[in-house]
Design an enzyme around this catalytic site. Structure first.
Site, mmCIF file in Angstrom:
data_model
loop_
_atom_site.group_PDB
_atom_site.id
_atom_site.type_symbol
_atom_site.label_atom_id
_atom_site.label_comp_id
_atom_site.label_asym_id
_atom_site.label_seq_id
_atom_site.Cartn_x
_atom_site.Cartn_y
_atom_site.Cartn_z
ATOM 1 N N LYS A 193 0.841 -1.204 0.000
ATOM 2 C CA LYS A 193 0.000 0.000 0.000
ATOM 3 C C LYS A 193 0.877 1.255 0.000
ATOM 4 O O LYS A 193 0.691 2.156 -0.789
ATOM 5 C CB LYS A 193 -0.924 -0.031 1.227
ATOM 6 N N GLU A 248 10.536 -4.478 4.767
ATOM 7 C CA GLU A 248 10.699 -5.884 4.356
ATOM 8 C C GLU A 248 10.384 -6.038 2.866
ATOM 9 O O GLU A 248 11.119 -6.694 2.116
ATOM 10 C CB GLU A 248 9.762 -6.800 5.160
ATOM 11 N N GLY A 300 -4.699 -1.846 5.045
ATOM 12 C CA GLY A 300 -3.919 -3.000 4.590
ATOM 13 C C GLY A 300 -4.609 -4.325 4.847
ATOM 14 O O GLY A 300 -4.693 -5.197 3.979
ATOM 15 N N ARG A 301 -5.150 -4.483 6.067
ATOM 16 C CA ARG A 301 -5.765 -5.775 6.416
ATOM 17 C C ARG A 301 -7.161 -5.940 5.822
ATOM 18 O O ARG A 301 -7.810 -6.956 6.035
ATOM 19 C CB ARG A 301 -5.775 -5.944 7.940
ATOM 20 N N GLU A 318 -4.723 -6.514 14.822
ATOM 21 C CA GLU A 318 -4.186 -5.210 14.413
ATOM 22 C C GLU A 318 -5.296 -4.155 14.467
ATOM 23 O O GLU A 318 -5.033 -2.969 14.628
ATOM 24 C CB GLU A 318 -3.568 -5.296 13.002
ATOM 25 N N HIS A 373 -5.274 -32.901 17.994
ATOM 26 C CA HIS A 373 -4.179 -33.776 18.434
ATOM 27 C C HIS A 373 -2.983 -32.970 18.933
ATOM 28 O O HIS A 373 -1.882 -33.497 19.026
ATOM 29 C CB HIS A 373 -3.782 -34.718 17.291
ATOM 30 N N LYS A 418 9.542 -0.732 14.198
ATOM 31 C CA LYS A 418 10.097 -0.410 12.875
ATOM 32 C C LYS A 418 11.226 0.609 13.010
ATOM 33 O O LYS A 418 12.285 0.473 12.400
ATOM 34 C CB LYS A 418 9.016 0.217 11.975
HETATM 35 O O1 LIG Z 1 1.094 -2.762 2.219
HETATM 36 P P1 LIG Z 1 2.175 -2.135 3.030
HETATM 37 O O2 LIG Z 1 2.108 -0.636 3.014
HETATM 38 O O3 LIG Z 1 3.531 -2.639 2.585
HETATM 39 O O4 LIG Z 1 1.967 -2.551 4.538
HETATM 40 C C1 LIG Z 1 2.051 -3.880 4.946
HETATM 41 C C2 LIG Z 1 1.510 -4.067 6.329
HETATM 42 O O5 LIG Z 1 2.257 -3.298 7.251
HETATM 43 C C3 LIG Z 1 1.382 -2.735 8.234
HETATM 44 O O6 LIG Z 1 1.250 -1.388 7.974
HETATM 45 C C4 LIG Z 1 1.927 -2.946 9.617
HETATM 46 O O7 LIG Z 1 3.235 -2.508 9.688
HETATM 47 C C5 LIG Z 1 0.061 -3.446 8.008
HETATM 48 O O8 LIG Z 1 -1.011 -2.729 8.480
HETATM 49 C C6 LIG Z 1 0.088 -3.633 6.540
HETATM 50 O O9 LIG Z 1 -0.861 -4.568 6.100
#
Ligand SMILES: O=P(O)(O)OC[C@H]1O[C@](O)(CO)[C@@H](O)[C@@H]1O
Length: 547
Positions: free
Chosen positions: A208, A214, A268-269, A354, A385, A513
């Site tokens: 987003k 990452e 995002g979620r 979240e 199990h 972060k």
């Molecule tokens: O789509 P992006 O901006 O890379 O964010 C990834 C994820 O990181 C977050 O912002 C949490 O750090 C989530 O809410 C989101 O889904």
């Protein structure tokens, strides 16, 4: 106007009094007292059936919970969300994932912008692109059709698409192999790259913000890997991006023509319905992707229009709230009795925790009751199990959501019968338990001596009276999956309104972060930092010594 604290509301106080009386209720007796309990405490909508009768509550509890929802303004906030009001108050944003699944022509203009037209313009582009890749018309730089898709993203840009692609395994294109890389741990990227061929691989960089550390590192690594093998001019055939950030995409070197946009009003979620679902549309095709959106929309319409007492997400939320606040349930187990839903618990972890893992209200005051329980789970029979022991006989009360499809997507009927038998047996066992007298009678029937019976009986007793919900669907299809996800989205929303937290921000992820950036620089640089606590300094020193 300030929202009154939860515990000061009349309906919460009425619930507290009621809960004191309900403390000794036994579900066995509640069922015995009302032969209609199952019919009364179940509801159907959008291809889903929810049985919430195996909870420690009665009709009065539900009346009081509905009153609480009204007093907390759940309906008004729901309407504000659907209308595009800026209910995400700490980021000053609208919350419109529901608009992503509204049919073409649905009227929604926000700040002068025709949201429905924008959504469908992107969907049209997704259709054109995914049709071209799936048909083999879109070719890699050496003229071969695409065989592998690597989605690079994390959090909502990974969990949703990955969960849905796995869940819809039976609908996926036979030529396209889907890979998902989320972790900054190089092993994740290494595993994907070792399986793919640069001539036939399409990378989707899904973020987003297009700033997530990452994802940016993974995207750069994939890009370098690709450039070493194919060269710059080949990039356009193999890299596309999904984001709200056009400038960052250009800077990364992806042609904006290969960018699928979405908007800041998609959290995002909550984004699998947006262009973040590109990998889903590639895997299952645009037709099934549309069915997925339509299933969610059907649930949206139910949520928007059904009275609280017959509204599935409201009921799921209210029952969950009751268990959290008055039965002290610290966590909830998600138990899909469907192997293809094996990432569903992980998906719900982000969605719920979240969203509602918050300790201050929308106005920044400390909350005055516990909020979101921890969410965890695995496919049901595997859980049986492993950790179901604790659920049956442990000291904590952990409500369970059982999820099952009545019909399988395979032909091994006897497997499916066994699966459903396990699912229903577990919910019965959690509800009924087994009294010490029942255990004694069993052991006597087996002919055990009296002292042996007394020695074993406490161990074989099940307290029971443990709450669960069961969600059934005819089959796991794009449409029922869409409805299932929307059900949990709205459940999360309703609980957030009752707790008066902002379910649409996630400030709690920021501190780690920032510190990680600082420590990454320290791991690479000199000298050994001494500005942290002794534990962090010591851990950094050990890592530096190993480099
Ligand atoms: O789509 P992006 O901006 O890379 O964010 C990834 C994820 O990181 C977050 O912002 C949490 O750090 C989530 O809410 C989101 O889904």
């Amino acid at each position: 106007m300030r929202t009154p604290s939860l515990t000061s509301t009349a309906s919460f106080q009425a619930l507290e009094n009621h809960a004191a009386q309900a403390e000794d209720w036994e579900m066995r007796s509640l069922f015995a007292a009302d032969p209609q309990r199952f019919e009364k405490l179940s509801v159907e909508a959008a291809g889903l059936f929810l049985d919430y009768s195996k909870n420690r509550l009665d009709g009065r509890t539900l009346e009081l919970l509905a009153e609480l929802a009204r007093e907390r303004g759940v309906e008004a906030r729901r309407d504000a969300m659907f209308a595009g009001e800026r209910i995400n108050n700490t980021e000053n944003r609208a919350v419109l994932h529901t608009a992503l699944r509204a049919p073409r022509g649905a009227k929604l203009v926000v700040d002068g912008q025709d949201v429905n037209a924008d959504v469908h313009a992107v969907l049209d582009r997704i259709r054109t692109f995914t049709d071209a890749v799936r048909s083999g018309e879109w070719l890699g730089h050496t003229g071969k059709p695409i065989t592998d898709i690597v989605n690079i993203g994390i959090g909502g840009s990974d969990l949703g698409p990955k969960m849905v692609v796995l869940a819809l395994r039976h609908y996926t294109h036979p030529r396209l192999k889907m890979h998902f890389v989320s972790n900054v741990d190089g092993h994740d990227m290494d595993a994907a790259l070792s399986q793919v061929d640069p001539e036939t691989t399409l990378f989707i960089v899904a973020s987003k913000t297009f700033t997530t550390a990452e994802t940016m590192m993974n995207a750069q690594t994939a890009r370098s890997w690709f450039l070493e093998r194919a060269g710059e001019e080949a990039l356009a055939k193999h890299f596309v991006a999904v984001s709200t950030n056009t400038e960052a995409i250009k800077a990364f070197g992806i042609d904006p023509a290969n960018m699928f946009p979405f908007w800041d009003w998609v959290g995002g979620r909550y984004s699998v319905w947006s262009a973040i679902g590109l990998s889903v549309a590639l895997a299952v095709g645009f037709g099934y992707f549309s069915d997925f959106l339509a299933g969610a929309h059907a649930l949206d319409e139910h949520f928007r229009t059904a009275p609280i007492e017959q509204n599935m997400p409201m009921l799921l939320a209210l029952v969950g709230f009751w268990n959290r606040e008055f039965l002290d349930a610290h966590s909830v187990t998600i138990a899909p009795y469907h192997q293809d839903l094996n990432r569903f618990p992980a998906y719900l972890q982000q969605l719920d925790m979240e969203s509602n893992g918050k300790c201050v209200t929308r106005e920044g005051e400390p909350v005055d009751t516990p909020t979101c329980p921890a969410i965890w789970g695995e496919p049901g029979t595997n859980g049986q199990h492993a950790y179901f022991q604790l659920l049956h006989q442990g000291t904590d009360l952990t409500p369970i959501d059982f999820i099952a499809a009545l019909r399988p997507a395979h032909e091994m009927e006897h497997h499916h019968t066994a699966l459903l038998a396990n699912c229903f047996a577990q919910s019965e066992a959690f509800m009924k338990g087994k009294t010490i007298d029942e255990v004694r009678a069993d052991l006597q029937a087996q002919g055990l001596p009296a002292d042996e019976i007394e020695r074993l009986a406490p161990h074989k007793t099940f307290p029971g009276n443990r709450p669960s919900n069961t969600i059934l669907m005819e089959r796991l299809t794009p449409s029922t999956l869409g409805a299932l996800i929307a059900l949990y989205e709205h459940k999360t929303f309703v609980q957030g309104v009752i707790w008066n937290v902002n379910s649409f921000d996630q400030w709690g992820v920021e501190l780690g972060k920032v510190l990680a950036k600082k420590i990454e620089a320290e791991l690479l640089g000199e000298p050994q930092p001494a500005n942290h606590d002794s534990s962090t300094n010591g851990l950094i020193a050990r890592a530096k010594a190993a480099f």
